[in-house]
Motif scaffolding. Structure first.
Motif, PDB file in Angstrom:
ATOM      1  N   GLY A 133       0.615   1.355  -0.278  1.00 30.15           N
ATOM      2  CA  GLY A 133       1.544   1.239  -1.415  1.00 30.15           C
ATOM      3  C   GLY A 133       1.973   2.959  -1.827  1.00 30.15           C
ATOM      4  N   MET A 165       3.529   3.825  -4.685  1.00 37.01           N
ATOM      5  CA  MET A 165       4.158   4.129  -5.856  1.00 37.01           C
ATOM      6  C   MET A 165       3.504   5.451  -6.513  1.00 37.01           C
ATOM      7  SD  MET A 165       3.098   1.858  -9.265  1.00 37.01           S
ATOM      8  CE  MET A 165       1.352   2.389  -9.583  1.00 37.01           C
ATOM      9  N   ASP A 206       5.067  -0.198   1.342  1.00 39.84           N
ATOM     10  CA  ASP A 206       5.511  -0.751  -0.023  1.00 39.84           C
ATOM     11  C   ASP A 206       5.820   0.345  -0.877  1.00 39.84           C
ATOM     12  OD1 ASP A 206       5.866  -3.307  -1.572  1.00 39.84           O
ATOM     13  OD2 ASP A 206       4.545  -1.893  -3.089  1.00 39.84           O
ATOM     14  N   THR A 207       7.194  -0.015  -1.437  1.00 42.57           N
ATOM     15  CA  THR A 207       7.771   0.934  -2.665  1.00 42.57           C
ATOM     16  C   THR A 207       8.682  -0.012  -3.539  1.00 42.57           C
ATOM     17  OG1 THR A 207       9.468   2.887  -2.892  1.00 42.57           O
ATOM     18  CG2 THR A 207       9.941   1.569  -1.134  1.00 42.57           C
ATOM     19  N   TYR A 216      10.231   3.259  -8.808  1.00 46.24           N
ATOM     20  CA  TYR A 216       9.215   4.559  -8.528  1.00 46.24           C
ATOM     21  C   TYR A 216       9.706   5.845  -8.541  1.00 46.24           C
ATOM     22  CZ  TYR A 216       6.299   0.611  -7.076  1.00 46.24           C
ATOM     23  OH  TYR A 216       5.601  -0.703  -6.964  1.00 46.24           O
ATOM     24  N   SER A 251       9.033  -2.841   2.357  1.00 46.84           N
ATOM     25  CA  SER A 251       8.949  -3.679   1.464  1.00 46.84           C
ATOM     26  C   SER A 251       9.484  -2.673   0.153  1.00 46.84           C
ATOM     27  CB  SER A 251       7.460  -4.352   1.230  1.00 46.84           C
ATOM     28  OG  SER A 251       7.293  -5.041  -0.009  1.00 46.84           O
ATOM     29  N   SER A 281       7.171 -11.081  -6.698  1.00 44.00           N
ATOM     30  CA  SER A 281       6.267 -10.360  -7.233  1.00 44.00           C
ATOM     31  C   SER A 281       5.765 -11.072  -8.308  1.00 44.00           C
ATOM     32  CB  SER A 281       6.573  -8.987  -7.503  1.00 44.00           C
ATOM     33  OG  SER A 281       5.430  -8.224  -7.803  1.00 44.00           O
ATOM     34  N   GLN A 314       3.654 -10.881  -3.715  1.00 45.17           N
ATOM     35  CA  GLN A 314       2.771  -9.880  -4.084  1.00 45.17           C
ATOM     36  C   GLN A 314       2.322  -9.652  -5.341  1.00 45.17           C
ATOM     37  OE1 GLN A 314       4.117  -5.009  -4.740  1.00 45.17           O
ATOM     38  NE2 GLN A 314       4.377  -5.536  -2.749  1.00 45.17           N
ATOM     39  N   THR A 355       0.570 -10.383  -0.321  1.00 47.78           N
ATOM     40  CA  THR A 355       0.260  -8.906  -0.251  1.00 47.78           C
ATOM     41  C   THR A 355      -0.725  -8.419  -1.420  1.00 47.78           C
ATOM     42  OG1 THR A 355       2.447  -8.560  -0.774  1.00 47.78           O
ATOM     43  CG2 THR A 355       1.944  -8.126   1.437  1.00 47.78           C
ATOM     44  N   TYR A 415      -2.171  -6.208  -4.393  1.00 52.07           N
ATOM     45  CA  TYR A 415      -2.129  -4.819  -4.796  1.00 52.07           C
ATOM     46  C   TYR A 415      -3.222  -4.676  -5.736  1.00 52.07           C
ATOM     47  CZ  TYR A 415       0.185  -5.861  -9.295  1.00 52.07           C
ATOM     48  OH  TYR A 415       0.458  -6.249 -10.577  1.00 52.07           O
ATOM     49  N   LEU A 426      -2.857  -3.989   0.002  1.00 50.52           N
ATOM     50  CA  LEU A 426      -2.251  -3.011   0.032  1.00 50.52           C
ATOM     51  C   LEU A 426      -3.228  -1.708  -0.536  1.00 50.52           C
ATOM     52  CD1 LEU A 426       1.386  -3.967  -1.420  1.00 50.52           C
ATOM     53  CD2 LEU A 426       0.913  -3.016   0.712  1.00 50.52           C
ATOM     54  N   GLY A 458      -3.281   2.093  -2.107  1.00 45.68           N
ATOM     55  CA  GLY A 458      -2.519   3.085  -2.766  1.00 45.68           C
ATOM     56  C   GLY A 458      -2.968   4.491  -2.454  1.00 45.68           C
TER      57      GLY A 458
END
Length: 332
Positions: free
Chosen positions: A21, A23, A53-54, A58, A82, A157, A177, A203, A205, A278, A280
């Motif tokens: 991820g 972010m 993942d984005t 962001y 993603s 999500s 997600q 997924t 997070y 995910l 980060g």
């Protein structure tokens, strides 16, 4: 390190068993070093990570631009991108709701494709349910983009079981997600069973609860410019209680030759072959630590000990501040 692929739902999408991820490389977790961020993406790719993942919001598009720079010279077909869309921002970085109208879907997608420098996005998903727009309309608009070749798979999500079923009836959903960790197990009652009934992957997070379970967090850490400064789990007595849980996890992890972060990630991965954690990581050392979780073999007794250290429902405080919790269809 053995980073095996997992199917992400039943739509034909396959990804690495851990995803990255992005972010925090651009937003919300305080300053980040761009060169180190790109080096971390490169290290992830070299280690076999294929899921990146984005979100288009962001850093107000900066995260997508960063990812595009990181992917220059790499084989695009080996990467699964993603993207979340729909969160509205203002020039001060504030939040102004969500827009998932069909015309907005196509507008956001056009900008993401341009920033990412690609002709398709592998998984496209609204960041949250737009309460003004039926989810059927949003998914129908993305389905048109699938038909046109701009999107390969549709995700969602932070939606609840009923919304997931309604969306899936319009077009197969690849994955949901949603936050899932030792401190956030709310999906297990209704949402995860519904996803499995429909063949929708997860997924996950927040697998380290935004750092609380990393083993690196301290109560005196400054949170200037970091959204965790308003997160209930990082406030006052809540923080001390949650860090005590993290220390309990440390004891179990070290007995298995692992770090707390590795134990927390491996626990999420153990929840099923349809769950992809995910991570980060913003630095290569943190990424290396997280990826080593793929090699951590936990017996049923080990998993029971982890859950005894952090029992279901033990977290102190909600996972978001009240206004953000109100946006979560998954919490209704």
């Amino acid at each position: 390190m053995a980073l095996q692929e997992r199917p992400l739902g039943s739509t034909g999408l396959r990804v690495s068993g851990l995803g990255l991820g992005l972010m925090g490389m651009s937003d919300l977790y305080g300053p980040a070093d761009e060169a180190e961020s790109i080096a971390t993406v490169h290290a992830a790719l070299d280690a076999g990570v294929t899921l990146l993942d984005t979100g288009d919001f962001y850093g107000m598009g900066d995260n997508e631009l960063l990812l595009a720079r990181a992917l220059r010279g790499r084989d695009r077909d080996r990467v699964r991108i993603s993207v979340k869309f729909g969160a509205l921002r203002d020039p001060a970085g504030g939040w102004s709701g969500y827009d998932a109208r069909p015309e907005a879907v196509k507008n956001f997608l056009a900008y993401s494709l341009r920033r990412l420098g690609t002709d398709h996005i592998d998984v496209y998903r609204p960041a949250r349910l737009d309460p003004r727009v039926p989810v059927e309309d949003t998914v129908g608009a993305i389905a048109e983009m699938v038909e046109a070749g701009h999107v390969r798979h549709i995700g969602l999500s932070e939606v609840g079981a009923e919304t997931l079923r309604r969306a899936h009836a319009v077009h197969p959903i690849s994955d949901l997600q949603i936050e899932y960790s030792l401190l956030s197990r709310g999906i297990e009652k209704e949402i995860l069973p519904a996803a499995r009934e429909l063949g929708v992957g997860v997924t996950a997070y927040g697998v380290l609860s935004r750092g609380l379970l990393s083993g690196h967090w301290t109560a005196d850490r400054e949170l200037n410019g970091d959204f965790r400064g308003i997160s209930p789990r990082f406030q006052g007595d809540n923080l001390h209680r949650n860090l005590a849980l993290a220390e309990a996890l440390r004891g179990v992890a070290e007995a298995n030759g692992a770090t707390p972060a590795q134990a927390a990630i491996a626990w999420v991965a153990s929840r099923g072959a349809d769950v992809v954690p995910l991570v980060g990581a913003r630095r290569r050392d943190r990424l290396a630590e997280a990826l080593a979780a793929a090699d951590l073999e936990l017996s049923p007794a080990d998993l029971a000990a982890i859950e005894a250290a952090i029992p279901d429902g033990a977290a102190a405080g909600d996972r978001y501040a009240a206004p953000m919790m109100a946006d979560l269809d998954s919490e209704r």
